[in-house]
Design a protein around this motif. Structure first.
Motif, PDB file in Angstrom:
ATOM      1  N   LEU B  35      -2.648 -20.045  12.092  1.00  0.00           N
ATOM      2  CA  LEU B  35      -3.179 -20.504  10.641  1.00  0.00           C
ATOM      3  C   LEU B  35      -4.524 -21.389  10.742  1.00  0.00           C
ATOM      4  CD1 LEU B  35      -0.045 -21.431   8.984  1.00  0.00           C
ATOM      5  CD2 LEU B  35      -1.584 -19.672   8.134  1.00  0.00           C
ATOM      6  N   GLU B  36      -4.571 -22.356  11.759  1.00  0.00           N
ATOM      7  CA  GLU B  36      -5.384 -23.275  11.990  1.00  0.00           C
ATOM      8  C   GLU B  36      -6.806 -22.237  12.525  1.00  0.00           C
ATOM      9  OE1 GLU B  36      -4.425 -26.204  14.791  1.00  0.00           O
ATOM     10  OE2 GLU B  36      -2.870 -26.807  13.557  1.00  0.00           O
ATOM     11  N   VAL B  37      -6.569 -21.677  13.398  1.00  0.00           N
ATOM     12  CA  VAL B  37      -7.585 -20.652  14.073  1.00  0.00           C
ATOM     13  C   VAL B  37      -8.654 -19.723  12.900  1.00  0.00           C
ATOM     14  CG1 VAL B  37      -8.555 -19.139  15.917  1.00  0.00           C
ATOM     15  CG2 VAL B  37      -6.994 -21.156  16.441  1.00  0.00           C
ATOM     16  N   VAL B  76       0.444 -13.902  10.501  1.00  0.00           N
ATOM     17  CA  VAL B  76      -0.326 -15.279  10.094  1.00  0.00           C
ATOM     18  C   VAL B  76      -0.715 -14.918   8.385  1.00  0.00           C
ATOM     19  CG1 VAL B  76      -2.436 -16.577  10.070  1.00  0.00           C
ATOM     20  CG2 VAL B  76      -1.263 -15.712  12.444  1.00  0.00           C
ATOM     21  N   LEU B  77      -1.276 -14.023   8.158  1.00  0.00           N
ATOM     22  CA  LEU B  77      -1.596 -13.779   6.659  1.00  0.00           C
ATOM     23  C   LEU B  77      -0.379 -14.052   5.758  1.00  0.00           C
ATOM     24  CD1 LEU B  77      -3.866 -13.267   4.798  1.00  0.00           C
ATOM     25  CD2 LEU B  77      -3.741 -10.792   5.441  1.00  0.00           C
ATOM     26  N   ASN B  78       0.703 -13.492   6.326  1.00  0.00           N
ATOM     27  CA  ASN B  78       2.041 -13.463   5.346  1.00  0.00           C
ATOM     28  C   ASN B  78       2.176 -15.108   5.185  1.00  0.00           C
ATOM     29  OD1 ASN B  78       2.598 -10.952   4.601  1.00  0.00           O
ATOM     30  ND2 ASN B  78       3.785 -10.390   6.389  1.00  0.00           N
ATOM     31  N   THR B 138      -4.428  -2.075   7.227  1.00  0.00           N
ATOM     32  CA  THR B 138      -3.110  -2.393   6.401  1.00  0.00           C
ATOM     33  C   THR B 138      -3.499  -3.784   5.763  1.00  0.00           C
ATOM     34  OG1 THR B 138      -2.447  -3.618   8.346  1.00  0.00           O
ATOM     35  CG2 THR B 138      -1.387  -1.539   7.952  1.00  0.00           C
ATOM     36  N   PHE B 139      -4.754  -4.568   6.089  1.00  0.00           N
ATOM     37  CA  PHE B 139      -4.887  -5.814   5.624  1.00  0.00           C
ATOM     38  C   PHE B 139      -5.308  -5.988   4.357  1.00  0.00           C
ATOM     39  CE2 PHE B 139      -5.687  -8.741   9.721  1.00  0.00           C
ATOM     40  CZ  PHE B 139      -4.537  -8.231  10.343  1.00  0.00           C
ATOM     41  N   PRO B 140      -6.147  -5.064   3.673  1.00  0.00           N
ATOM     42  CA  PRO B 140      -6.594  -5.053   2.243  1.00  0.00           C
ATOM     43  C   PRO B 140      -5.236  -5.253   1.428  1.00  0.00           C
ATOM     44  CG  PRO B 140      -8.045  -3.730   3.454  1.00  0.00           C
ATOM     45  CD  PRO B 140      -6.879  -4.012   4.482  1.00  0.00           C
ATOM     46  N   ASP B 141      -4.224  -4.282   1.486  1.00  0.00           N
ATOM     47  CA  ASP B 141      -3.384  -4.223   0.596  1.00  0.00           C
ATOM     48  C   ASP B 141      -2.378  -5.668   0.613  1.00  0.00           C
ATOM     49  OD1 ASP B 141      -3.638  -1.718  -0.532  1.00  0.00           O
ATOM     50  OD2 ASP B 141      -2.571  -0.685   0.684  1.00  0.00           O
ATOM     51  N   GLN B 142      -2.525  -6.151   2.060  1.00  0.00           N
ATOM     52  CA  GLN B 142      -1.605  -7.469   1.992  1.00  0.00           C
ATOM     53  C   GLN B 142      -2.476  -8.370   1.379  1.00  0.00           C
ATOM     54  OE1 GLN B 142      -1.319  -8.114   6.187  1.00  0.00           O
ATOM     55  NE2 GLN B 142       0.134  -9.988   5.717  1.00  0.00           N
ATOM     56  N   LEU B 143      -3.860  -8.329   1.238  1.00  0.00           N
ATOM     57  CA  LEU B 143      -4.603  -9.303   0.497  1.00  0.00           C
ATOM     58  C   LEU B 143      -4.541  -9.232  -0.946  1.00  0.00           C
ATOM     59  CD1 LEU B 143      -7.836  -9.365   2.936  1.00  0.00           C
ATOM     60  CD2 LEU B 143      -6.580 -11.443   2.619  1.00  0.00           C
ATOM     61  N   LYS B 144      -4.481  -8.010  -1.113  1.00  0.00           N
ATOM     62  CA  LYS B 144      -4.327  -7.714  -2.706  1.00  0.00           C
ATOM     63  C   LYS B 144      -3.033  -8.442  -3.368  1.00  0.00           C
ATOM     64  CE  LYS B 144      -7.033  -3.476  -2.756  1.00  0.00           C
ATOM     65  NZ  LYS B 144      -7.049  -2.215  -2.793  1.00  0.00           N
ATOM     66  N   THR B 145      -1.827  -8.112  -2.620  1.00  0.00           N
ATOM     67  CA  THR B 145      -0.628  -8.585  -2.790  1.00  0.00           C
ATOM     68  C   THR B 145      -0.752 -10.152  -2.798  1.00  0.00           C
ATOM     69  OG1 THR B 145       0.230  -6.682  -1.660  1.00  0.00           O
ATOM     70  CG2 THR B 145       1.549  -8.720  -2.257  1.00  0.00           C
ATOM     71  N   ILE B 146      -1.126 -10.709  -1.942  1.00  0.00           N
ATOM     72  CA  ILE B 146      -1.344 -12.408  -1.950  1.00  0.00           C
ATOM     73  C   ILE B 146      -2.038 -12.835  -3.154  1.00  0.00           C
ATOM     74  CG2 ILE B 146      -2.229 -14.262  -0.569  1.00  0.00           C
ATOM     75  CD1 ILE B 146      -1.573 -12.761   1.881  1.00  0.00           C
ATOM     76  N   LEU B 147      -3.284 -12.134  -3.312  1.00  0.00           N
ATOM     77  CA  LEU B 147      -4.137 -12.635  -4.477  1.00  0.00           C
ATOM     78  C   LEU B 147      -3.273 -12.519  -5.795  1.00  0.00           C
ATOM     79  CD1 LEU B 147      -7.703 -11.356  -3.696  1.00  0.00           C
ATOM     80  CD2 LEU B 147      -6.851 -13.768  -3.915  1.00  0.00           C
ATOM     81  N   GLU B 148      -2.548 -11.660  -5.581  1.00  0.00           N
ATOM     82  CA  GLU B 148      -1.655 -11.174  -7.194  1.00  0.00           C
ATOM     83  C   GLU B 148      -0.691 -12.192  -7.269  1.00  0.00           C
ATOM     84  OE1 GLU B 148      -0.028  -7.218  -7.297  1.00  0.00           O
ATOM     85  OE2 GLU B 148      -1.782  -6.303  -7.276  1.00  0.00           O
ATOM     86  N   GLU B 149      -0.121 -12.719  -6.319  1.00  0.00           N
ATOM     87  CA  GLU B 149       0.949 -13.769  -6.329  1.00  0.00           C
ATOM     88  C   GLU B 149       0.296 -14.789  -6.767  1.00  0.00           C
ATOM     89  OE1 GLU B 149       3.860 -11.758  -2.786  1.00  0.00           O
ATOM     90  OE2 GLU B 149       2.520 -13.895  -2.485  1.00  0.00           O
ATOM     91  N   TRP B 150      -0.830 -15.408  -6.225  1.00  0.00           N
ATOM     92  CA  TRP B 150      -1.697 -16.433  -6.856  1.00  0.00           C
ATOM     93  C   TRP B 150      -2.110 -16.330  -8.203  1.00  0.00           C
ATOM     94  CZ3 TRP B 150      -5.891 -17.196  -2.368  1.00  0.00           C
ATOM     95  CH2 TRP B 150      -5.017 -17.830  -0.885  1.00  0.00           C
ATOM     96  N   GLU B 151      -2.430 -15.200  -8.581  1.00  0.00           N
ATOM     97  CA  GLU B 151      -3.035 -15.094  -9.961  1.00  0.00           C
ATOM     98  C   GLU B 151      -1.818 -15.136 -10.785  1.00  0.00           C
ATOM     99  OE1 GLU B 151      -6.164 -11.951  -8.288  1.00  0.00           O
ATOM    100  OE2 GLU B 151      -4.704 -11.083  -9.809  1.00  0.00           O
TER     101      GLU B 151
END
Lengths: 214, 214
Positions: B35-37, B76-78, B138-151
């Motif tokens: 997470l830090e790196v 880490v992204l999760n 696989t990362f873009p879908d994961q990023l979209k899911t995270i952004l949706e949760e924040w949104e």
């Protein structure tokens, strides 16, 4: 000056000799290739191999033209700043459109540019902003200078919008120009993720609505 | 299912055995270090060496816990998505403040967090957005899911703002939440460049003013 004597050569007349022309041509080709690579990958991941592969010159030629990756990055960043400032002028000084229509035309054009490269290329400056903490120490000042040049252009366009009544007379155009670019870089990243021009258009619609509401 | 039989083990009672605990502890420590790196360098430049250096475990341990850098990046992204969603909840569900004050409190807290690490660390998701075109697929879908949760969280907070009259009743909270995060990522990059919380505060002031003006 390190005690060295600086000799000022008079500019030569006529065509430069062949070797010098070749040097200049290779240097320009490397910068053009660097613009593509760094717009796609950022600076940190950009490999010299990828840069020279595009134009098929030997690695020795690279180091003949640039002492280091840092010197190359500086040259590419300068080239991008100048290229983009020129592009902005072509839109923001177009007096066939109203000032806000000019910004909108730039937004549409930028979207088409991203779509053309399948949203693999965003903004070279945006890539470097993200990498700022790890970049060579001269880069942040260079990035600030480039952003200021873009801000000045948008600020002038917003001043023209004030003069023709498209913006309220109270608008702080310098502040709005800074906010425009700040939000723009975020929208470009989002356009990359969603592989769509929508984030750019939505951002502009929001910004435009916000600044024109009295 | 690839023809394999999936055996469901009953959860064991009591403390897990020592080896399993060590595995879990090392895995967690690796994710914390990651997470830090990755918040500092992005994914592409993040070296496994840098990740394990922080916690002094041998490289073999890394590959015992994660098959590849990609599997590690996913974990880490999760972890970041969950950590950040939890942080957002702690601000946006705080009913001691009005809904817009809650978002403002988050903005101030984020600025303090960036200042604490001398503006070297921004947003891990923002780093990855910038790198999207080069990331594992696989990362873009994961990023979209995270952004949706924040949104969703910001959208709910803006709905609450509508209900208590802080926002006009016509506001499209889903659309505004998407625009909030789009602009936010741009402001975080700018804060990194100027090593200042000003871009975050200016962005919020602009956004707040825009959405509350009828």
């Amino acid at each position: 000056m390190n005690g060295e004597t600086v000799v000022q050569h008079k500019p030569r007349r006529g065509r430069p000799p062949k070797v010098e022309r070749e040097f200049t041509d290779i240097r320009k080709a490397l910068i053009r290739s660097g613009l593509e690579v760094i717009t796609e990958t950022g600076y940190l991941s950009a490999g010299i191999d990828a840069v020279i592969k595009n134009i098929a010159v030997p690695k020795g030629s690279f180091y003949h033209c640039f002492k280091s990756k840092q010197e190359f990055g500086t040259a590419v960043l300068n080239a991008y700043g100048a290229f983009f400032a020129h592009k902005l002028d072509s839109f923001l000084l177009n007096d066939q459109l109203t000032p806000l229509q000019r910004i909108e035309a730039f937004v549409r054009h930028a979207g088409q540019g991203m779509a053309k490269y399948d949203f693999r290329r965003g903004c070279l400056v945006g890539n470097l902003l993200q990498e700022t903490p790890l970049l060579p120490e001269t880069f942040p000042d260079q990035l600030k200078t480039i952003l200021e040049e873009w801000e000045t252009r948008v600020s002038h366009c917003l001043m023209a919008a004030k003069q023709c009544g498209e913006l309220p007379s109270t608008a702080d155009t310098g502040e709005l120009a800074r906010i425009f670019w700040s939000g723009w870089e975020g929208a470009v990243m989002r356009a990359k993720l969603f592989r769509s021009v929508e984030p750019l258009n939505q951002y502009w619609a929001f910004f435009r609505h916000s600044i024109t509401t009295k």
